[in-house]
Design an enzyme around this catalytic site. Structure first.
Site, short mmCIF file in Angstrom:
data_model
loop_
_atom_site.label_atom_id
_atom_site.label_comp_id
_atom_site.label_asym_id
_atom_site.label_seq_id
_atom_site.Cartn_x
_atom_site.Cartn_y
_atom_site.Cartn_z
N CYS A 50 0.82 -1.21 0.00
CA CYS A 50 0.00 0.00 0.00
C CYS A 50 0.85 1.26 0.00
CB CYS A 50 -0.96 0.01 1.19
SG CYS A 50 -0.13 0.00 2.80
N SER A 109 9.16 2.94 6.78
CA SER A 109 7.71 2.82 6.74
C SER A 109 7.01 4.08 7.23
CB SER A 109 7.25 1.63 7.58
OG SER A 109 7.74 0.42 7.05
N SER A 194 -7.52 -5.46 7.90
CA SER A 194 -8.66 -5.42 8.82
C SER A 194 -8.34 -6.18 10.10
CB SER A 194 -9.90 -6.00 8.15
OG SER A 194 -10.31 -5.21 7.06
#
Length: 435
Positions: A50, A109, A194
């Protein structure tokens, strides 16, 4: 051969660019094979998450490697090279290896020290290895990098309170609402992101969590694990109408929450709603952010709201960067020693040829030898050869990483009577094995 990394990440490209340049999981193998067919590309691994899309490659020349990596990227995503180029970065050799170490350890990150990237890098390497697009260099590099990152997370506190982007998402909710007690949360999607969000929500005082997923059985598995409820995908609007916080993370390629529908829904809703979109491509249309009382955050927004890292964590990062420099030097010393492998093999084969000639002579001169005696003599002779070669081979490896290594290696070959032909035969065998 040279190691070259090309990519874009949350430092170099906004989310509206990154989401257009994500390799689909179902197409990873095809992408790897297609890239390997490009001129100059000898090995490759594709890391696509992502927050980043990066290609780690072994190329025969830096200049041509850069061009063909860019061309592959443009062709694969059907975009003009000129449009992609401003967002790309390149790292070469030591800089590329250093970058991969930092990425895998979570030092590059969005959330410092997050652990999810380690699994993603490991998975990317495993796919490339299974597909056959890695070789001697990248196999060694990725194994070392993954091992190092595991040690980092085990022996330091760098990953405390930093599980993933999902952690940042939960922090946003806490900053907006303070306490999350009695808040109704809807999670759309039942994948890894999730699950990580649910792990971070545990212990936050939330008792009302509903999971919605297109495949209901996946939602049920996650709901059972975290004592949550399952909502019907077709009734998503009803659940959103009651929600205070919505976390969205699906693999959908198009937005599943659209501006027109949300405008109508928010007109019926009495309270505001926090929507955190951690999908890539984004799952919520950007225009939803203009709807009154609809507070939308995407992955890039999370970077600005996560609290600054403590001085202690910054100290750990500095220590790790110093350690990484040592790891990088060690890798390139190993790579230099690869260059003398054909010389070592040629030396061993010459010694074994001499042993074979001697054993044949013994057999002719001592016909009374039993088979057992003959075998024992052969074993002892081989042991003597190995002991005699041990120190010269060790010295040769040391020479290979020193200044004027080429000259020293040539002297070594002359001393032991190794010709260019002897070494070339071994090099040819190695090349055929790699291909």
């Amino acid at each position: 051969m040279f190691i070259l990394t090309m990519g874009l990440n949350h430092h170099t490209a906004p989310i509206d660019i990154r989401e257009k340049l994500v390799f689909k999981e179902t197409e990873e193998e095809m992408a790897l094979v297609t890239l390997l067919q490009e001129k100059s590309i000898l090995e490759n691994v594709i890391i696509s998450t992502c927050n980043r899309t990066e290609i780690v490659a072994v190329v025969d020349q830096i200049h041509t490697g850069r061009y063909y990596l860019k061309r592959f990227m443009a062709n694969w995503f059907q975009m003009d090279m000129e449009k992609i180029e401003p967002y790309l970065f390149f790292h070469e050799e030591a800089e590329a290896v250093n970058h991969l170490y930092k990425v895998t350890a979570g030092l590059d990150s969005l959330v410092l020290g997050e652990t999810q990237i380690l699994g993603q890098v490991k998975h990317a390497f495993e796919i490339a290895k299974q597909t056959g697009t890695t070789g001697t260099l990248l196999n060694k590099l990725f194994r070392e990098v993954v091992t190092f990152a595991k040690k980092v997370h085990h022996h330091t506190k760098i990953n405390e309170n930093a599980v993933s982007v999902s952690y940042a998402a939960v922090e946003v909710a806490k900053k907006l609402y303070g306490s999350l007690d009695n808040k109704k949360i809807v999670l759309i999607g039942a994948g890894e992101m999730s699950e990580l969000a649910l792990q971070n929500l545990a212990g936050s005082g939330i008792a009302d969590i509903t999971i919605i997923n297109r495949t209901k059985s996946n939602a049920e598995i996650l709901a059972h694990q975290f004592q949550a409820k399952v909502g019907a995908y077709e009734n998503m609007s009803d659940h959103l109408l009651e929600a205070d916080i919505v976390l969205v993370s699906t693999s959908a390629e198009e937005p599943i929450i659209k501006q027109v529908a949300m405008q109508e829904l928010m007109e019926q809703k009495a309270s505001s709603m926090l929507v955190i979109d951690i999908g890539l491509p984004r799952n919520v249309e950007h225009d939803c952010s203009y709807i009154p009382n609809f507070h939308l955050y995407d992955i890039d927004d999370l970077a600005g709201v996560v609290s600054a890292n403590s001085l202690e964590r910054q100290r750990i990062v500095q220590e790790l960067e110093n350690t990484i420099e040592t790891e990088v030097r060690s890798f390139f010393e190993w790579e230099k020693q690869l260059g003398v492998v054909p010389v070592i093999r040629a030396l061993r084969e010459k010694a074994l040829d001499m042993q074979e000639v001697t054993m044949t002579s013994l057999e002719n001169k001592l016909p009374g030898l039993t088979e057992r005696e003959y075998i024992q003599i052969g074993k002892h002779m081989k042991s003597i050869i190995n002991q005699m070669l041990k120190q010269p081979i060790s010295e040769l490896k040391e020479m290979s990483v020193e200044e004027n290594a080429d000259t020293s290696i040539e002297h070594f070959k002359r001393i032991f009577g190794l010709t260019e032909t002897d070494v070339a035969i071994i090099e040819k065998e190695q090349a055929e094995t790699r291909s």
